[in-house]
Design a protein around this motif. Structure first.
Motif, short mmCIF file in Angstrom:
data_model
loop_
_atom_site.label_atom_id
_atom_site.label_comp_id
_atom_site.label_asym_id
_atom_site.label_seq_id
_atom_site.Cartn_x
_atom_site.Cartn_y
_atom_site.Cartn_z
N ALA A 173 0.84 -1.21 0.00
CA ALA A 173 0.00 0.00 0.00
C ALA A 173 0.87 1.25 0.00
O ALA A 173 0.62 2.20 -0.74
CB ALA A 173 -0.92 -0.01 1.21
N LYS A 174 1.91 1.23 0.83
CA LYS A 174 2.79 2.39 0.94
C LYS A 174 3.49 2.66 -0.40
O LYS A 174 3.54 3.79 -0.87
CB LYS A 174 3.83 2.12 2.04
CG LYS A 174 4.41 3.37 2.65
CD LYS A 174 5.18 3.02 3.93
CE LYS A 174 5.74 4.26 4.58
NZ LYS A 174 6.39 3.97 5.86
N LEU A 175 3.98 1.58 -1.01
CA LEU A 175 4.68 1.68 -2.30
C LEU A 175 3.78 2.28 -3.38
O LEU A 175 4.22 3.04 -4.24
CB LEU A 175 5.15 0.28 -2.72
CG LEU A 175 5.85 0.17 -4.06
CD1 LEU A 175 7.32 0.52 -3.90
CD2 LEU A 175 5.72 -1.23 -4.63
N LEU A 176 2.49 1.92 -3.32
CA LEU A 176 1.56 2.36 -4.35
C LEU A 176 0.83 3.65 -3.97
O LEU A 176 -0.11 4.07 -4.64
CB LEU A 176 0.54 1.24 -4.64
CG LEU A 176 1.16 -0.08 -5.15
CD1 LEU A 176 0.09 -1.15 -5.31
CD2 LEU A 176 1.89 0.14 -6.47
N LEU A 178 -1.06 4.25 -1.33
CA LEU A 178 -2.38 4.08 -0.70
C LEU A 178 -2.25 4.35 0.80
O LEU A 178 -1.15 4.43 1.33
CB LEU A 178 -2.90 2.66 -0.96
CG LEU A 178 -3.02 2.27 -2.43
CD1 LEU A 178 -3.36 0.80 -2.57
CD2 LEU A 178 -4.06 3.13 -3.14
N GLY A 179 -3.38 4.43 1.50
CA GLY A 179 -3.37 4.82 2.92
C GLY A 179 -2.95 3.71 3.86
O GLY A 179 -2.64 2.59 3.47
N TYR A 180 -2.92 4.06 5.15
CA TYR A 180 -2.56 3.12 6.22
C TYR A 180 -3.77 2.91 7.13
O TYR A 180 -4.48 3.88 7.41
CB TYR A 180 -1.39 3.69 7.03
CG TYR A 180 -1.16 2.96 8.32
CD1 TYR A 180 -0.36 1.81 8.33
CD2 TYR A 180 -1.76 3.37 9.51
CE1 TYR A 180 -0.17 1.11 9.50
CE2 TYR A 180 -1.58 2.67 10.68
CZ TYR A 180 -0.78 1.55 10.68
OH TYR A 180 -0.60 0.84 11.82
N PRO A 181 -4.05 1.70 7.67
CA PRO A 181 -3.36 0.44 7.37
C PRO A 181 -3.66 -0.05 5.95
O PRO A 181 -4.76 0.16 5.42
CB PRO A 181 -3.91 -0.52 8.41
CG PRO A 181 -5.21 0.05 8.84
CD PRO A 181 -5.13 1.52 8.66
N GLY A 182 -2.68 -0.69 5.36
CA GLY A 182 -2.72 -0.98 3.93
C GLY A 182 -3.64 -2.09 3.49
O GLY A 182 -4.16 -2.07 2.37
N GLY A 183 -3.83 -3.10 4.35
CA GLY A 183 -4.62 -4.27 3.96
C GLY A 183 -5.97 -3.93 3.35
O GLY A 183 -6.25 -4.30 2.20
N PRO A 184 -6.81 -3.20 4.09
CA PRO A 184 -8.14 -2.87 3.55
C PRO A 184 -8.06 -2.04 2.28
O PRO A 184 -8.89 -2.20 1.37
CB PRO A 184 -8.79 -2.07 4.68
CG PRO A 184 -8.04 -2.46 5.92
CD PRO A 184 -6.65 -2.77 5.49
N GLU A 185 -7.06 -1.16 2.15
CA GLU A 185 -6.91 -0.32 0.95
C GLU A 185 -6.56 -1.17 -0.26
O GLU A 185 -7.12 -1.00 -1.35
CB GLU A 185 -5.77 0.71 1.18
CG GLU A 185 -6.06 1.72 2.28
CD GLU A 185 -7.15 2.67 1.88
OE1 GLU A 185 -7.19 3.08 0.71
OE2 GLU A 185 -7.99 2.99 2.74
N LEU A 217 8.31 -11.47 -3.01
CA LEU A 217 7.08 -11.02 -3.64
C LEU A 217 7.00 -9.49 -3.64
O LEU A 217 6.64 -8.86 -4.64
CB LEU A 217 5.89 -11.65 -2.89
CG LEU A 217 4.48 -11.19 -3.28
CD1 LEU A 217 4.21 -11.45 -4.75
CD2 LEU A 217 3.44 -11.93 -2.42
N LYS A 218 7.38 -8.95 -2.49
CA LYS A 218 7.37 -7.49 -2.34
C LYS A 218 8.33 -6.84 -3.34
O LYS A 218 7.99 -5.85 -3.99
CB LYS A 218 7.80 -7.19 -0.90
CG LYS A 218 7.84 -5.75 -0.50
CD LYS A 218 8.43 -5.64 0.90
CE LYS A 218 9.87 -6.16 0.95
NZ LYS A 218 10.40 -6.29 2.30
#
Ligand code: KG4
Ligand code: ZN
Length: 348
Positions: A173-176, A178-185, A217-218
């Motif tokens: 999420a951070k790389l792309l 998107l917000g925090y926490p990343g999972g739901p985003e 993977l990351k």
């Protein structure tokens, strides 16, 4: 018996009252969680110092509210449970010290609960499942496959070699952007993306031991993102969908290995239990459902509010330990590191 549970190991401050009857069935009398997400969002992750201060500020009030909602007074409690680790040490000290003070003043037994043990035992509160069962714990800090054989009897079958699954979601999420926490985003974006556009690796596939490795993977995701940059909204959606699909395939394969290993050692488990924040992911739940249907094993995924960090799971683990005659002394130390498999059913 009635137990107060306190959780302060990460960025949730929580207090709850849970009742456990003599047959081992549980009932939540109150369960109050205050998330600090907003206070950490600007930093893209949890700041330990901010977390500890926030716990100090609100914990007393949360306990008071949990007690009032349960219509309970300190004299009627049979035990005070607090998460004594693993976690951010500043926060753990706040919760454990508060529990010790209440225990000392009201002469109520103290139970120092391992936070992972609490995740592991939650399925007995929600679904009264019998031992032994196979636990898949997937959170921001842990990715483990555990044989839960009894209270204080946990055997680690598989673990991550590097990043936890939740951490992989958060870093993606951070790389792309998107917000925090990343999972739901990431999950939200993935619904609009093509999971087949980017060929990402499925690390550790077909290995016998149910271990995970997610840092490759990351890195693969980062390289793909760099290759197509600047990223359009559709690129981000496709990257999220491809990443989530790689995670889902990996979990399916790794848990198949986990269930096989469990069965070889201990016989068929009474259930596969998923816990931790990542268990809230719908695609992942779907994969677990498919796997357990194939293998004719019961699947238990507690409701999201009991999968993520909460006080009820600490209170319940405290009640389970108390019922087994396990209590702790006031000199019990808070622990930043405390692997689940080292939790023993020893008397304090
Ligand atoms: O168990 P938890 O609330 O806290 C601990 O880490 O102990 O788990 C939080 C993690 C975070 O990494 C978050 O991004 C992830 O769970 N998470 C999700 C979803 N909801 C939360 N990951 C994937 N999909 C979700 N829907
Ligand atoms: Zn947790």
């Amino acid at each position: 018996m009635i137990v107060l549970g306190i959780e302060t190991t990460c960025d949730e401050t929580a207090a709850a009252i849970v009742e456990r009857d003599s047959a081992g069935h549980g009932r939540i009398l109150s369960n109050i969680v205050l998330s600090q997400t907003d206070e950490h969002a600007a930093f893209g992750g949890v700041v330990p110092e901010i977390a500890a201060r926030a716990h100090v500020e609100v914990l007393d009030l949360l306990i008071e509210r949990a007690m009032a909602e349960a219509q309970c007074d300190f004299a009627s409690l049979d035990g005070i449970a607090a998460a004594a680790g693993p976690g951010l040490i500043g926060g753990v000290i706040v919760g454990l010290t508060t529990a010790k003070a209440i225990s000392l003043v009201h002469r109520t037994p103290l139970i120092a609960v391992n936070h992972l043990e609490a995740h592991a035992l939650t399925a007995r509160l929600t679904d009264s499942v019998d031992f032994p069962y196979c636990l898949f714990l997937a959170s921001g800090g842990h990715t483990q496959v555990v044989a839960v054989r009894g209270v204080g009897d946990y055997v680690l079958l598989g673990n991550t070699m590097d990043d936890a699954i939740g951490e992989a979601f958060d870093k993606t999420a951070k790389l792309l952007g998107l917000g925090y926490p990343g999972g739901p985003e990431v999950e939200r974006m993935a619904t609009r993306g093509n999971p087949h556009r980017f060929a990402l690796p499925r690390p550790m596939q077909h290995r016998r031991e149910p271990d995970f490795s997610l840092s490759g993977l990351k890195t693969a995701l980062r390289l793909e993102a760099e290759r197509v940059a600047p990223l359009s909204e559709q690129d981000v959606a496709d990257l999220c969908a491809s990443f989530q699909q790689a995670i889902v395939d990996t979990v399916h394969d790794r848990l198949r290995a986990g269930l096989r290993l469990f069965t070889e050692r201990y016989g068929t488990p009474n259930a596969l239990v998923a816990a931790g924040g990542v268990a809230a992911n719908r695609s992942l739940r779907q994969a677990l459902r498919q796997l357990t249907e194939q293998q004719r094993i019961r699947l238990i995924v507690p409701p999201p509010a009991l999968c993520t960090d909460n006080g009820a799971m600490i209170a319940w683990a405290g009640a389970e330990r108390l019922a087994a005659g396990l209590t702790d002394t006031l000199d019990t130390a808070p622990r930043a590191r405390w692997p689940l498999e080292t939790v023993l059913a020893q008397r304090g």
